[in-house]
Write an enzyme that holds these catalytic residues in place. Structure first.
Site, PDB file in Angstrom:
ATOM      1  CG  ASP A 428      -1.530   1.518   1.467  1.00  0.00           C
ATOM      2  OD1 ASP A 428      -2.354   1.766   0.894  1.00  0.00           O
ATOM      3  OD2 ASP A 428      -1.465   1.799   2.653  1.00  0.00           O
ATOM      4  CD  GLU A 483      -2.491   2.098  -3.341  1.00  0.00           C
ATOM      5  OE1 GLU A 483      -3.472   2.559  -2.900  1.00  0.00           O
ATOM      6  OE2 GLU A 483      -1.535   2.484  -2.214  1.00  0.00           O
TER       7      GLU A 483
END
Length: 842
Positions: A428, A483
């Site tokens: 993330d 990401e």
């Protein structure tokens, strides 16, 4: 803003202990001081312009380990072979990424600097810890561990003045359990067994109590705790750490092996807690028994679990992590999570974990931030001042140059891989890690200067290189996804090529395009060229996972694609017992087309968020003060797709068929991707992926009979998948039993004389707002140079026509074929410099 470099390691801790040694802390303080001086001198070369930074770095002669051999091949340098770790030349040559993309040559010094820091760091691990993989076993020493005759607890807290361990076992009085601090800031205590029984019972609560510089005592959850719980009867109660060490007879034992790595990941993104159809927190075991079968039935091969790491604030969606080694106790115990993963493996599903190493919760009471009591960055998990705070997320930022921070994070990855058998990670917030500005208020244009400057956080880049090396060394078949919205070149190239080492990057610009089109453009204004370009606009050799919408589009304040298309009629117009309204008709048709085009053209993998496959009608709203702490919209209404007379089933069935198509004809894994036509007037996109031919007709009204489409290979083609089939809520206008024979086009070997640069063509029926896929029939039925038999409209029933053809031998998955050089990876006619420069995400 501070420069991109920092201390490579904390020398006072670098020599703290070797995991392969039976004795801890054998290095001398003098050695540590010498290493500290050397690294400080090395890192003084980071001030001023980038050019000056590189000049100083490359001219520096002070190193903390042996000088490396001159002109060693970079591919050998960047392996984990100890024989190569101590042999790198002053000038690092042959960085592979520069051969792949010559446009990066002006930034050669940046790549040399990055690679040198990576190699230096691995050399230090080899020298002091026995190598990267041994170094990443920190959980065997830190936290609570069984050692002969007792429990040993260790915690890194260099700023603490005194420390104790407290818990249920000593009635929360630590006066008899004081800890000792060594010269490296590590506190430890051994608590002897009592009559052969561990002094701290399994499942009992524990905490770390320490006094900081202003002589105030504070209680914190141990940083390496493996489980943490909260009193459910008290509102906003603090968490407690739990000593988790079940007896052998009670431990969950994995029964099923990891499934083999798929050719291409088809990922089902899921949040366990909100997966119940009831307004409550779902459990790991309920998810395993009730939701995994749905995922398996829809032919996904990978599950990506969100919110696994413990987070005290449920509404953070799991992104404000407080306890990095602990599973979220809301959904069950560590053994319950192991049951889920084992069940997934039994179904052939791999499991990825959404790992958050980009930041940490600002929560002091329950989280890692509670260890920061005003000390310097070198004595803390986080940077101090503005560099240690992410204003957009209200969270703390790690100091990736710190020795013990690297140990903590790298060990964290190994822990989840080995203890829970995860098959990889989705990292993330990588954009926030890559740059000191964290991507805030940055509109990345693709100019390479945006990626390689003093704004680049090289410490974080090196950490990700180390992380990817570790993960792939421990588990070569791991899948690791980044990401990143910026499109950093080299992010998904191997570390051995000078890349950062991820396997895939999320294609984050794609959902933004669909949202823009659905909100701001009329159907007749949709540009086929722009849609196609945005879907294929990715760096050659760097793989992407495409998605039309993820959890980001499903949360409160935004709208899913289904909601944008049908809005309130999702509540009133979804019964198939009555005729569909124009809004619902359009909505279901475009929902299928948007998801499928994204899958087929947008990347080398595909992702869908839980519920979006059937057009879940409500957004997600986690319990919070603003909604009265309600769970009403923090759930998934599975009953909608299971109710036979509701139209939600049509979207779900098509989602299942999309994935099945890739099973039978592995097009996602094929590098052959050729867009042959983007007709703005017809509103038609035609392309080939693998040896399948895709025809998407976005026109709101026009149906084309005998529509000519180009293809590569000659022969006979039949329908493989048809969004207009009855079982997908369509009208059955396309003939599934029709043979389409190709005709040659132009002069062989002269593309400009071909039809849309394709050497063959055939004709099809293309109804408005439909997508149809054609496969080439091989074997005895194959014919050449015959005219098309297309044009008639026949109702079809089979989900995959390939399943209905009598001769099943002709239906084996087509071989993945490379293109002949005309266009590989994307349509070269739309690219500059062979699809490399300019193929960024914006």
């Amino acid at each position: 803003m501070l420069n991109s470099s920092g201390l490579v390691f904390s020398p006072s801790v670098a020599a703290s202990f070797s995991l392969s040694s039976s004795k801890l802390y054998t290095r001398t303080t003098r050695t540590a001081r010498n290493n500290k001086l050397a690294n400080q001198l090395l890192n003084k070369g980071t001030c001023g312009s980038q050019k000056l930074l590189m000049h100083r770095l490359l001219s520096t002669r002070i190193l903390v380990h042996r000088r490396l051999e001159h002109n060693s091949p970079i591919s050998a340098i960047l392996t984990d072979d100890p024989s190569t770790l101590t042999s790198v030349g002053d000038d690092i040559e042959n960085i592979g990424i520069l051969r792949i993309d010559p446009g990066l040559e002006p930034f050669e010094d940046h790549f040399k600097y990055r690679v040198r820091k990576y190699v230096d760091q691995k050399n230090l691990f080899e020298k002091y810890e026995g190598g990267l993989e041994e170094y990443a076993k920190g959980y065997l020493k830190f936290g609570f561990n069984r050692e002969e005759g007792g429990i040993v607890y260790r915690e890194w807290a260099p700023a603490a003045q005194e420390a104790q361990v407290i818990g249920d076992f000593n009635q929360w009085d630590g006066s008899n359990h004081k800890m000792e601090k060594d010269q490296f800031g590590v506190w430890s205590i051994k608590i002897p067994d009592s009559g052969g029984t561990p002094a701290i019972p399994h499942g009992s609560r524990v905490k770390f109590r320490f006094k900081h510089s202003n002589r105030v005592w504070v209680d914190r959850i141990p940083a390496w705790i493996k489980y943490a719980i909260v009193d459910p009867t008290r509102f906003a109660a603090p968490y407690d750490g739990v000593y988790w060490d079940p007896p052998a007879s009670e431990r969950y034992e994995f029964k099923y092996p990891r499934p083999p790595k798929p050719m291409a990941p088809r990922i089902y993104e899921a949040h366990v807690g909100m997966s119940s159809s009831e307004p409550r927190v779902n459990s790991y075991r309920e998810f395993a028994d009730n939701v995994l079968p749905h995922i398996h039935a829809n032919n996904y091969n990978t599950v990506q679990l969100m919110a696994v790491m413990e987070h005290s604030y449920y509404a953070s969606f799991g992104y404000h992590v407080t306890n990095f080694f602990a599973v979220s106790s809301r959904s069950g115990t560590p053994d319950d999570l192991k049951y889920l993963i084992d069940k997934a493996h039994s179904l052939g599903l791999r499991v990825l974990m959404d790992v958050v190493h980009s930041h940490a919760s600002n929560n002091i009471t329950d989280g890692l931030n509670g260890f920061d009591v005003g000390q310097s960055s070198q004595e803390s998990y986080f940077h101090t001042g503005s560099r240690g705070y992410q204003a957009l997320w209200d969270s703390r930022l790690f100091n990736y140059a710190n020795w013990e921070v690297l140990r903590f994070l790298l060990s964290n990855l190994r822990w989840w891989l080995e203890e829970y058998k995860f098959d990889g990670f989705r990292f993330d917030g990588v954009t926030s890690m890559l740059y000191h500005h964290h991507g805030i208020n940055m509109a990345f244009t693709g100019n390479y200067n945006e990626y390689f400057s003093e704004a680049t956080d090289v410490d974080a880049v090196v950490y990700m290189m180390l992380a990817n090396s570790l993960v792939h060394n421990i588990f070569p078949d791991a899948t690791v996804i980044a990401e990143d919205v910026s499109g950093m070149p080299g992010l998904c190239l191997p570390v051995s090529e000078g890349g950062i080492g991820f396997d895939y990057r999320l294609a984050m610009a794609i959902p933004d395009q669909w949202i823009d089109y659905l909100k701001n453009k009329k159907d007749e204004e949709w540009s086929m060229k722009e849609i196609s370009w945005n879907l294929t606009n990715r760096r050659y050799t760097e793989k992407c996972v495409s998605y039309a919408e993820s959890h980001d589009q499903a949360i409160v304040g935004d709208k899913t694609i289904a909601f944008l298309l049908m809005d309130k009629e999702m509540y009133s117009g979804m019964s198939s017992l009555t005729e569909a309204s124009p809004t619902v008709e359009r909505g279901i048709a475009l929902h299928k087309m948007i998801h499928f085009l994204t899958m087929a053209l947008g990347g080398e993998g595909y992702l869908n968020f839980m519920g979006n496959e059937f057009g879940h009608p409500e957004w997600i709203d986690f319990p919070r003060e603003g909604n009265g702490w309600s769970y009403e919209k923090c759930r998934r209404q599975w009953n909608l797709v299971d109710t036979d007379h509701l139209r939600y089933k049509f979207m779900n069935e098509f989602d299942r068929a999309m994935n099945m198509l890739d099973d039978k004809f592995p097009f996602l894994a094929s590098s052959k991707q050729i867009v042959s036509s983007t007709n703005e007037e017809d509103k038609v996109i035609v392309f080939e992926r693998g040896d399948l031919v895709f025809v998407f007709n976005f026109h709101p009204e026009n149906t084309y009979e005998g529509y000519k489409v180009g293809c590569d290979l000659p022969g006979k083609y039949r329908v493989a998948l048809d969004s207009d089939a009855w079982e997908f809520g369509g009208h059955g206008r396309v003939g599934h039993d029709v043979d389409h024979f190709t005709s040659p086009e132009g002069i062989p070997g002269v593309p400009e004389t071909n039809f849309n640069n394709r050497p063959n063509s055939f004709r099809v029926l293309s109804p408005a707002r439909t997508c149809v896929v054609y496969y080439r029939v091989e074997g005895k039925e194959e014919h050449n140079n015959s005219s098309s038999a297309s044009g008639e409209s026949v109702s079809g029933k089979a989900t995959l026509i390939a399943d209905a053809v009598a001769d099943q031998e002709n239906l084996k998955a087509l071989p993945i074929m490379e293109d002949d050089g005309e266009s590989v990876g994307a349509n070269k006619n739309d690219r500059s410099q062979s699809g490399i420069k300019g193929t960024h995400e914006v």
